[in-house]
Design a protein around this motif. Sequence first.
Motif, mmCIF file in Angstrom:
data_model
loop_
_atom_site.group_PDB
_atom_site.id
_atom_site.type_symbol
_atom_site.label_atom_id
_atom_site.label_comp_id
_atom_site.label_asym_id
_atom_site.label_seq_id
_atom_site.Cartn_x
_atom_site.Cartn_y
_atom_site.Cartn_z
ATOM 1 N N TYR A 61 0.846 -1.198 0.000
ATOM 2 C CA TYR A 61 0.000 0.000 0.000
ATOM 3 C C TYR A 61 0.886 1.254 0.000
ATOM 4 O O TYR A 61 1.011 1.942 1.019
ATOM 5 N N ARG A 78 0.520 4.154 -1.082
ATOM 6 C CA ARG A 78 -0.129 5.450 -0.880
ATOM 7 C C ARG A 78 -0.846 5.552 0.463
ATOM 8 O O ARG A 78 -1.560 6.527 0.715
ATOM 9 N N ARG A 102 -1.769 6.278 4.218
ATOM 10 C CA ARG A 102 -1.431 7.350 5.153
ATOM 11 C C ARG A 102 -1.754 6.894 6.564
ATOM 12 O O ARG A 102 -2.728 6.198 6.800
#
Length: 243
Positions: A200, A202, A204
Amino acid sequence: MKAPAKLETIRALLAKAEDTRTPEAEAELARKRAFEMMAKYGVEQAMLSDGDPSSDAPGDRQIVLDNPWAMERVRLINRIALALGCQLIHLGRDGDGPARRVHIFGYESDLQRVELLYTSLLLQMNGGLAAQGVPVRSGVRAWRRSWLLGFINRVGDRIEEAERGAREQARTETAVTGRSAALVLADRKAVVERTYRQAYPRARSGGRTTMTGNGYGAGWAAGSRADIGGRRIGRAAFGAISS
């Protein structure tokens, strides 16, 4: 697969603590011993696997967390996973229903610890909430949610404290490879983080949820009393698990 002998011992200790025929002083001693063993287990497995990497390889789990309070269950398992050296991403709703799916990355021994603790604490959390009487003039759902968040935050703090204590006790130990416990644990953390980021890139990090609602203090107090050694860890309450 047969569970490691130490986990079987933990189960036996907790079964004794749960037995209504056990005097409370003996039950508390059994819980304390089970908690200590659970806290040390993760460090021990890390040190052992440094000499034999195949004994405790990195892995992952996708888990479906059902209602009621699916998002609060996500928060509970996230606090546990992070404290035990794992990484978790919330993938959102599972299908069209209210259930939520999470994906956890970590070494197999730590994933196993996450499962044990989550199963136990979910049962305690649900039971504790069911026993609460919502104060007069309080919004029922808001009060219950704040109670859950109080419980989750306090339990998460206790697990983090336990992990720090176990690592501090092991700081003078060395693995068969000659590497220190601190270095072994740091390398494992880096491997888990790298595997998570590859899957993953990306993703956050989410912030920690806080709450000051009327039920928060009562939930926080209940979290202080919770057995984080893994009460009732033999019972199935974890949800659907897939590799």
